[in-house]
Design an enzyme around this catalytic site. Structure first.
Site, PDB file in Angstrom:
ATOM      1  N   ASP A  84      -2.145   6.829   0.618  1.00 30.29           N
ATOM      2  CA  ASP A  84      -0.939   6.647  -0.186  1.00 30.29           C
ATOM      3  C   ASP A  84      -1.163   6.844  -1.676  1.00 30.29           C
ATOM      4  O   ASP A  84      -1.277   5.870  -2.414  1.00 30.29           O
ATOM      5  CB  ASP A  84      -0.414   5.219   0.068  1.00 30.29           C
ATOM      6  CG  ASP A  84       1.044   5.077  -0.282  1.00 30.29           C
ATOM      7  OD1 ASP A  84       1.627   6.052  -0.746  1.00 30.29           O
ATOM      8  OD2 ASP A  84       1.587   3.976  -0.087  1.00 30.29           O
TER       9      ASP A  84
ATOM     10  N   GLU B 162       6.810   1.449   7.635  1.00 32.03           N
ATOM     11  CA  GLU B 162       7.061   0.311   6.745  1.00 32.03           C
ATOM     12  C   GLU B 162       8.392  -0.359   7.062  1.00 32.03           C
ATOM     13  O   GLU B 162       9.187  -0.663   6.173  1.00 32.03           O
ATOM     14  CB  GLU B 162       7.022   0.766   5.282  1.00 32.03           C
ATOM     15  CG  GLU B 162       5.679   1.379   4.893  1.00 32.03           C
ATOM     16  CD  GLU B 162       5.580   1.781   3.427  1.00 32.03           C
ATOM     17  OE1 GLU B 162       6.595   2.145   2.829  1.00 32.03           O
ATOM     18  OE2 GLU B 162       4.450   1.723   2.897  1.00 32.03           O
TER      19      GLU B 162
ATOM     20  N   GLU C  76       3.000   5.713  -9.693  1.00 33.47           N
ATOM     21  CA  GLU C  76       3.052   4.382  -9.081  1.00 33.47           C
ATOM     22  C   GLU C  76       1.708   3.669  -9.113  1.00 33.47           C
ATOM     23  O   GLU C  76       1.635   2.491  -9.441  1.00 33.47           O
ATOM     24  CB  GLU C  76       3.537   4.543  -7.633  1.00 33.47           C
ATOM     25  CG  GLU C  76       3.507   3.262  -6.830  1.00 33.47           C
ATOM     26  CD  GLU C  76       3.923   3.461  -5.378  1.00 33.47           C
ATOM     27  OE1 GLU C  76       4.359   4.573  -5.017  1.00 33.47           O
ATOM     28  OE2 GLU C  76       3.811   2.482  -4.612  1.00 33.47           O
TER      29      GLU C  76
HETATM   30  C1  BDP Z   1       4.602   3.687  -1.052  1.00 32.57           C
HETATM   31  C2  BDP Z   1       5.545   3.028  -1.987  1.00 32.57           C
HETATM   32  C3  BDP Z   1       6.816   2.625  -1.323  1.00 32.57           C
HETATM   33  C4  BDP Z   1       7.433   3.835  -0.646  1.00 32.57           C
HETATM   34  C5  BDP Z   1       6.425   4.431   0.311  1.00 32.57           C
HETATM   35  C6  BDP Z   1       6.906   5.732   0.896  1.00 32.57           C
HETATM   36  O1  BDP Z   1       4.918   1.881  -2.514  1.00 32.57           O
HETATM   37  O2  BDP Z   1       7.661   2.101  -2.303  1.00 32.57           O
HETATM   38  O3  BDP Z   1       8.584   3.487   0.032  1.00 32.57           O
HETATM   39  O4  BDP Z   1       5.231   4.731  -0.374  1.00 32.57           O
HETATM   40  O5  BDP Z   1       6.395   6.767   0.459  1.00 32.57           O
HETATM   41  O6  BDP Z   1       3.574   4.232  -1.811  1.00 32.57           O
HETATM   42  O7  BDP Z   1       7.754   5.745   1.768  1.00 32.57           O
END
Ligand code: BDP
Length: 705
Positions: free
Chosen positions: A360, A281, A388
């Protein structure tokens, strides 16, 4: 009852002294302030005072004919009183609790274990479990940490309980009272490490003022046997250290990390280790320099090794610019694709931390195939306590059953029993390390997580990380007794609501393994099925007019099913053998595809959404039946949340159903979808002071067609 004591309320038990006589004295075999044994003594004083109204005497020794609560390490006990029979083989952090003799004996293999024993004794008393026992308790895994995604500016990534308890305005906070309070809660559920900052890490954590601050935080946690860990930004040597590169094989970079690590350990001599999110990401990582992820992880491993530290290297590595047009691309494949060839190449103090599912934290995912792929690498499981994708504490969702389902999943590696809980404990593949990471989301809100009922998740996390064989409902009920007392109706209702909450949420959000269907691009809150396609994040439903689901088969799809062991792979490869609740995770099928229930996929969507929303409506009535049985403060607070959930469940139900009805044009056999005679549309109201505006996504709006 503002929730600040969590499950450690030590509420008085009426006539407790009629049932049991607790000793009048406590003897701690280490009275050094700040030692966990000393903390155990203090906690015993506090708990016995609360439950029995009795002040324990301290600072005395025990003689052969007087009783006491004796707390100390096994070694200290033996030195003072000679051998202790029946203790068994205590592991690190393990303890032995005996309430059968004249004295209560609480001994631990280490000081932390002693504190756990004191909490266990108090928990039994607070729950009215007065029957004498002599039992040994050992952890299933050495790593039982929380991950706090706290930013230095005081915000919390995916936190729903106010600002950070660790940071403010770029620096570690001065007042660490709340941090001690949190450490106390976590120690009582036998969590032994806290990684305090966001995995999307800011390198200025390493500046001098913050390093001093880390020392302060570690000092606040140490009396509770909790070690501090930190998340690192891979590019720190360049962004913060001023070096021309952050290449993990550049000796200057290596030296920079060794040096800064020494600085960290000067302030925090018992630091637990580093947590690293790399090449994911948009975060920097070793792939930038064509180095492997193992090269990256091992660089940190070398730096912490002389200090006895660990590196938790996250398997959540993927590129968030995946082309939605590419039908063979699959984010669910990323973990195995990135890590399989590196198995055995990580240093011994590296643990690969794997999210429970392949994507996720979704409402329904198969277990991550990486768990059975890595055989020569220590692994841990990452669970998310902060909800979340689960309504962000505006919806009640007890996650114990979801975690249990994953932990009990048998991956059938080499056609042998290979439950995830035995893989992450290190037993299955004979790994020295392993364990649990729980992404917590605790903030400054008095309730810690922003909702009274959500605290069952934090509690269950610790309990399952210690021993995943425990039943999720039993754990829940312990929490209810400790949090709300002994009323049978309270027990029955909160149990019923909590145990129905995950299935209800799944019903009114995303069914049959299609993922949660929240807004995917930013908030992850509320329905937005349209956002699930045509995004670079690879969370796709592949829904069109006639069909839906990701084809992850080897034969025609992305090949993801083939990442599992042969037994699971062949089960997931075929529609007939894939469980209904994962059908759309693994297969792309027409809306008219029949399920094992004989319903079509689309009719199941419609029905499930009605069922789930109806359950959420019932939560309100159920909670209202507890009026007068739960204190006013918590009663009103939870009622407010349940009403919100009830309303929002309707928004979920109608928008998802409407969306797929619009797309498929297949009517609901029960004629409910698109037909809302009870609804008063905003357009039909005359309201003063309001104006019309477009709602995004449109199908969550009133009158959306
Ligand atoms: C996702 C979240 C994000 C996190 C990412 C992670 O939306 O905010 O940074 O995972 O785990 O689910 O690194």
């Amino acid at each position: 009852e503002d929730g600040s004591q969590g499950w450690l309320r030590y509420a008085p038990i009426a006539n407790a002294n009629d049932y049991i006589t607790v000793p009048s004295r406590v003897v701690a075999l280490n009275v050094t302030r700040g030692s966990p044994v000393y903390t155990a003594q203090q906690e015993l004083e506090r708990g016995i005072k609360g439950i029995f109204g009795k002040q324990l005497e301290t600072n005395s020794s025990v003689t052969s004919n007087s009783s006491a609560i004796i707390v100390g390490t096994l070694d200290a006990y033996r030195a003072a009183y000679g051998d202790l029979e029946d203790v068994g083989d205590l592991l690190d952090d393990g303890f032995f609790l005996s309430t059968e003799g004249l004295s209560v004996i609480i001994v631990g293999n280490n000081e932390r274990g002693v504190l756990y024993g004191a909490f266990e004794y108090l928990s039994r008393l607070a729950q009215g479990r007065f029957l004498p026992i002599s039992t040994m308790y050992n952890p299933q895994a050495p790593i039982r940490w929380t991950n706090e995604w706290n930013n230095l500016d005081g915000s919390i990534e995916r936190g729903y309980a106010g600002p950070s308890i660790f940071f403010r305005d770029g620096f570690v906070v001065d007042n660490v009272t709340r941090v001690s309070g949190y450490a106390r809660l976590l120690a009582s559920i036998r969590v032994n490490g806290i990684v305090i900052n966001n995995v999307n890490a800011n390198a200025t954590l390493l500046n001098d003022r913050n390093l001093q601050g880390l020392g302060r935080l570690a000092d606040a946690m140490r009396p509770y046997g909790i070690q501090l860990g930190i998340s690192l930004n891979f590019a720190s040597p360049q962004d913060f250290g001023g070096l021309p590169s952050f290449d993990p094989l550049d000796p200057k970079v290596d030296a920079w990390w060794a040096n800064i690590t020494d600085e960290v350990y000067k302030r925090v001599p018992d630091m637990a280790g580093y947590l690293v999110k790399a090449n994911s990401e948009g975060q920097p990582g070793p792939l930038t320099y064509n180095r492997t992820l193992a090269d990256g992880a091992n660089m940190f491993a070398r730096a912490v090794k002389p200090h006895g530290g660990l590196v938790m290297f996250r398997a959540f590595v993927y590129d968030n610019h995946i082309s939605p047009a590419n039908w063979t691309a699959d984010r669910a494949n990323a973990a195995v694709d990135f890590f399989q060839h590196l198995d055995g190449k990580f240093d011994e103090n590296v643990v690969v931390q794997i999210k429970y599912g392949a994507i996720d934290f979704q409402v329904r995912e198969p277990a991550n195939p990486l768990f059975s792929t890595l055989r020569n690498t220590s692994t841990s499981i990452e669970l998310q306590i902060t909800p979340e994708y689960f309504g962000q504490n505006d919806h009640l969702v007890y996650l114990g059953p979801l975690w249990k389902e994953i932990l009990e999943t048998d991956m059938r590696a080499d056609s042998r029993p290979s439950k995830i809980k035995d893989i992450v404990s290190g037993i299955r593949f004979k790994r020295p390390l392993g364990g649990y990471a729980g992404v917590s989301g605790v903030g400054t809100n008095a309730t810690w997580l922003g909702s009274h009922l959500a605290m069952s998740n934090l509690y269950a996390y610790g309990r399952l990380a210690w021993d995943a064989s425990q039943d999720a409902e039993d754990v829940l009920q312990d929490w209810i007794r400790l949090t709300f007392g002994f009323d049978e109706q309270v027990m029955e209702i909160i149990t019923d609501m909590s145990m129905k909450s995950w299935p209800a949420y799944e019903n009114y959000s995303g069914n049959l393994g299609i993922q949660t269907l929240t807004d995917i691009l930013y908030t992850h809150f509320g329905p937005n099925p349209a956002s699930q396609d045509n995004n670079g994040w690879g969370q796709w439903t592949r829904a069109d007019k006639v069909s839906i689901g990701m084809d992850r088969t080897v034969k025609n799809g992305t090949g993801n099913a083939g990442q599992y062991s042969p037994e699971l792979a062949s089960m997931y490869e075929n529609i007939e053998t894939t469980p209904d609740n994962l059908l759309l995770w693994f297969h792309h099928v027409p809306y008219t595809q029949r399920l094992k229930s004989n319903k079509t996929v689309i009719q199941h969507f419609y029905d499930a959404h009605y069922e789930g929303a109806a359950t959420a409506q019932k939560f309100v009535e159920q909670w209202e039946s507890l009026k007068g049985k739960v204190d006013e403060e918590r009663y009103e607070n939870v009622l407010f949340e349940q009403k919100f959930q009830a309303g929002h469940a309707l928004v979920w139900r109608d928008s998802i159903n409407q969306f797929y009805y619009n797309l498929s044009e297949i009517p609901d056999v029960a004629k409910r979808v698109g037909n809302h005679p009870y609804r008063i549309e905003a357009e039909k109201m005359s309201l003063s002071g309001y104006q019309f505006c477009a709602v995004n996504p449109f199908h969550t709006a009133s009158g959306a067609m």
